[in-house]
Design a protein around this motif. Structure first.
Motif, short mmCIF file in Angstrom:
data_model
loop_
_atom_site.label_atom_id
_atom_site.label_comp_id
_atom_site.label_asym_id
_atom_site.label_seq_id
_atom_site.Cartn_x
_atom_site.Cartn_y
_atom_site.Cartn_z
N CYS A 35 9.82 2.99 1.01
CA CYS A 35 9.03 3.03 2.22
C CYS A 35 7.54 3.04 1.84
O CYS A 35 7.18 3.38 0.71
N CYS A 37 5.59 5.22 2.45
CA CYS A 37 5.26 6.60 2.06
C CYS A 37 5.74 6.92 0.65
O CYS A 37 5.42 7.99 0.12
N ALA A 39 9.02 7.11 -0.23
CA ALA A 39 10.42 7.54 -0.23
C ALA A 39 11.33 6.36 -0.55
O ALA A 39 11.07 5.23 -0.12
N CYS A 163 6.41 4.02 8.28
CA CYS A 163 7.19 5.19 7.83
C CYS A 163 7.85 5.88 9.01
O CYS A 163 7.18 6.33 9.95
N GLU A 164 9.18 5.95 8.96
CA GLU A 164 9.95 6.73 9.94
C GLU A 164 10.78 7.78 9.21
O GLU A 164 11.84 8.19 9.69
N CYS A 165 10.28 8.20 8.06
CA CYS A 165 11.04 9.14 7.24
C CYS A 165 11.07 10.52 7.89
O CYS A 165 10.09 10.96 8.48
ZN LIG Z 1 8.51 6.92 4.73
#
Ligand SMILES: [Zn+2]
Length: 175
Positions: A35, A37, A39, A163-165
């Motif tokens: 991602c 971010c 991740a 980012c949808e983490c």
């Molecule tokens: Zn993320």
């Protein structure tokens, strides 16, 4: 893009993947896509797990939001649609067959396992059986390698650029 050989996953990577999957991550030899971010979104998995199980899905989609997006496409009948595209387009069929070869070439760098020799993932080289596996391959390689995986990512509601983490609750794990 990160292709074999992979840098070993960090302790933090493994902690995030285990949280994403809801179970201990197994056989992870590297992080094939991330991602924005940082991740992991796709894990590269050993062709044989520690317990001896052959594992053909070398590129495994671990991100829960990405996985849900692919499940939605599958439920909406997109696999049948892509199967028709393949039937109608010889160039697309050739590109999809080449993606199968590319998948096997990547795996060969991770080791040889007789039981899955010549078997890639997601239905390749001629069928569309799992958009998760095809999208994972497309994320690992970047656009232009897996034409069906590319289409699945284009159609899905998730993007590696946004980012949808979740908060994985692993801040205590060192970088
Ligand atoms: Zn993320």
């Amino acid at each position: 893009m990160t292709r074999p050989p992979f840098d070993p996953p960090t302790e933090r990577d493994i902690a995030i993947v285990s949280a994403q999957l809801g179970r201990p991550a197994r056989g992870v030899v590297g992080i094939a896509a991330r991602c924005v971010c940082g991740a992991p979104t796709v894990v590269a998995t050993a062709p044989r797990l520690d317990d001896g199980t052959p594992f053909p899905t070398t590129y495994y989609l671990s991100h829960p939001v990405a996985t849900a997006a692919m499940s939605t496409l599958e439920a909406d009948g997109v696999m049948a649609e892509f199967t028709e595209l393949l039937a109608d387009d010889a160039a697309l069929r050739d590109a999809y067959a080449a993606a199968h070869d590319s998948y096997l070439a990547d795996r060969a760098q991770l080791g040889h396992v007789d039981e899955i020799d010549g078997i890639s993932a997601g239905g390749m080289p001629t069928r569309v059986k799992c958009l998760h596996a095809l999208a994972a391959h497309a994320l690992a390689t970047g656009p232009g390698v897996n034409p069906i995986g590319d289409r699945a990512l284009d159609r899905g509601s998730w993007s590696p650029q946004v980012c949808e983490c979740a908060d994985y609750g692993i801040d205590e794990v060192a970088e």
